[in-house]
Motif scaffolding. Structure first.
Motif, PDB file in Angstrom:
ATOM      1  N   UNK A   1      -4.962 -45.651   6.988  1.00 57.76           N
ATOM      2  CA  UNK A   1      -5.470 -44.432   7.605  1.00 57.76           C
ATOM      3  C   UNK A   1      -4.477 -43.275   7.441  1.00 57.76           C
ATOM      4  N   UNK A   2      -3.241 -43.616   7.057  1.00 55.37           N
ATOM      5  CA  UNK A   2      -2.206 -42.590   6.893  1.00 55.37           C
ATOM      6  C   UNK A   2      -1.758 -42.497   5.433  1.00 55.37           C
ATOM      7  N   UNK A   3      -2.644 -42.841   4.529  1.00 56.41           N
ATOM      8  CA  UNK A   3      -2.261 -42.888   3.112  1.00 56.41           C
ATOM      9  C   UNK A   3      -1.791 -41.538   2.586  1.00 56.41           C
ATOM     10  N   UNK A   4      -2.263 -40.452   3.212  1.00 51.84           N
ATOM     11  CA  UNK A   4      -1.865 -39.123   2.751  1.00 51.84           C
ATOM     12  C   UNK A   4      -0.657 -38.559   3.511  1.00 51.84           C
ATOM     13  N   UNK A   5      -0.077 -39.379   4.376  1.00 50.13           N
ATOM     14  CA  UNK A   5       1.085 -38.944   5.155  1.00 50.13           C
ATOM     15  C   UNK A   5       2.318 -39.678   4.637  1.00 50.13           C
ATOM     16  N   UNK A   6       3.375 -38.936   4.331  1.00 49.61           N
ATOM     17  CA  UNK A   6       4.588 -39.547   3.787  1.00 49.61           C
ATOM     18  C   UNK A   6       5.256 -40.444   4.819  1.00 49.61           C
ATOM     19  N   UNK A   7       6.109 -41.351   4.330  1.00 49.86           N
ATOM     20  CA  UNK A   7       6.854 -42.239   5.226  1.00 49.86           C
ATOM     21  C   UNK A   7       7.728 -41.422   6.170  1.00 49.86           C
TER      22      UNK A   7
ATOM     23  N   UNK B   1      -2.864 -41.842  15.133  1.00 43.81           N
ATOM     24  CA  UNK B   1      -2.804 -42.792  14.013  1.00 43.81           C
ATOM     25  C   UNK B   1      -1.371 -43.254  13.745  1.00 43.81           C
ATOM     26  N   UNK B   2      -0.431 -42.324  13.895  1.00 45.02           N
ATOM     27  CA  UNK B   2       0.965 -42.688  13.667  1.00 45.02           C
ATOM     28  C   UNK B   2       1.440 -43.714  14.672  1.00 45.02           C
TER      29      UNK B   2
END
Length: 366
Positions: A253-259, A276-277
């Motif tokens: 769900x966070x594929x577009x958010x960097x690590x 989500x985080x």
């Protein structure tokens, strides 16, 4: 004395410890109490009653009458060593090490020549079977050798060696980093020292390369014993699988958010309106908790009578193996644990198989 009649000295992997008091004498401490750090890691001296803050820094020799203190016995003992080198001690060690150092020198900023001299002039270190096996676990954890192929060596020393009197304490004297030139300067081939890091309280030796007569070797885990390990279905494997699947779904769900941004979200330093985080972080923590519980179950199953201190070292080493090889399947991990556990639960079988291997002459005996 024929090579196959070397004297074995075994302590097993469920040993206790002796801790040195300032009065100069030592007191017994069980492995369980050591692991639990009883009384805030303090015990009363059996002799003077003073408090001893126990730990590696005050490890004392377990047996003050250890036969390894007899100079004549040093060359009669079977000594042990573990290495990632399949032909230790390798004649090509210096060249291969130089190549590895060159790869790291520019990145880490050190002198290849100085590092090479330090590494390639170190004395060889040998110990009990237990010390060699525990050293492997420590290297897996601390020296990026988690996924490496290890080999266990049984070593025969030459007779007539020059042996330093008594033994050095690894905590107090130079021992673990002794070099060949330093041994030469002392006029000895062998220095005994109290091992404070593996099989604590036993005597290991630092020796000149030419002190080695021959070696036997076997790869670990030992294939012959691995075939004897019965199949099991440890409790908790399915919990790990479920936790990992849910964590993967949350991360997707966070594929577009960097690590980096995810970390900021975790600590409330970046907006996380949908939560989500937080969910992803919670799911990852659940994976860690399930793996930890699964590792403890495997230890209970495969190492029920082993020192809890050794079990911790074992678990950390195998955790490094899992990270190095990218193992996320509980069944595969369980199989590896069962195979490696044989080293500590079936040492007699391992030594028997090792002692049946052909001898390889070293140095001037080759």
């Amino acid at each position: 004395m024929p090579q196959d009649q070397l004297v074995e000295r075994r302590d097993g992997f469920n040993y206790g410890y002796r801790m040195r008091c300032e009065c100069g004498r030592s007191s017994l401490l069980s492995a369980r109490d050591y692991a639990d750090e009883i009384n805030e890691a303090h015990l009363d001296c059996e002799h003077c009653g003073a408090g001893i803050h126990f730990g590696r820094a005050v490890i004392a020799i377990r047996d003050e009458h250890d036969l390894a203190l007899d100079d004549e016995m040093v060359s009669r003992f079977a000594w042990y060593h573990t290495s990632t080198w399949p032909n230790w001690p390798s004649p090509d060690y210096a060249n291969q090490t130089k190549l590895k150092l060159k790869e790291s020198a520019g990145r880490l900023g050190f002198s290849v020549e100085r590092a090479l001299e330090k590494v390639t002039t170190q004395a060889f270190h040998l110990g009990t079977y237990e010390a060699a096996v525990e050293n492997m676990f420590r290297r897996m954890r601390d020296q990026a050798d988690g996924g490496a192929q290890f080999h266990l060596y049984r070593v025969k020393l030459r007779p007539g060696l020059r042996i330093e009197e008594g033994y050095r304490d690894e905590n107090l004297d130079e021992a673990a980093q002794l070099t060949v030139p330093e041994l030469e300067a002392s006029g000895v081939d062998v220095v005994r020292y109290l091992n404070a890091h593996e099989a604590e309280g036993t005597l290991s030796v630092a020796v000149q390369p030419d002190a080695l007569a021959s070696v036997q070797q076997i790869a670990v885990p030992v294939a012959q014993l691995a075939d004897e390990v019965p199949g099991t279905d440890p409790v908790g494997a399915s919990d790990v699988v479920v936790a990992q699947r849910e964590s993967d779904q949350a991360s997707a769900m966070l594929r577009d958010v960097s690590v980096y941004e995810r970390r900021l979200m975790k600590f409330g330093l970046r907006p996380d309106p949908d939560g989500l985080g937080r969910v992803a972080a919670d799911r990852q923590m659940e994976v860690y908790e399930k793996w930890t519980a699964f590792e403890d179950e495997l230890a209970r199953l495969y190492m029920p009578d082993i020192s809890p201190m050794v079990v911790v070292d074992f678990q950390q080493g195998l955790r490094s193996w899992r990270g190095a090889v990218g193992c996320v399947e509980p069944d595969r991990f369980s199989e590896r644990v069962s195979q490696m556990a044989a080293l500590v639960t079936e040492p007699e079988k391992v030594i028997r198989l090792l002692s049946q291997q052909s001898w390889r002459a070293i140095g001037r005996g080759a």
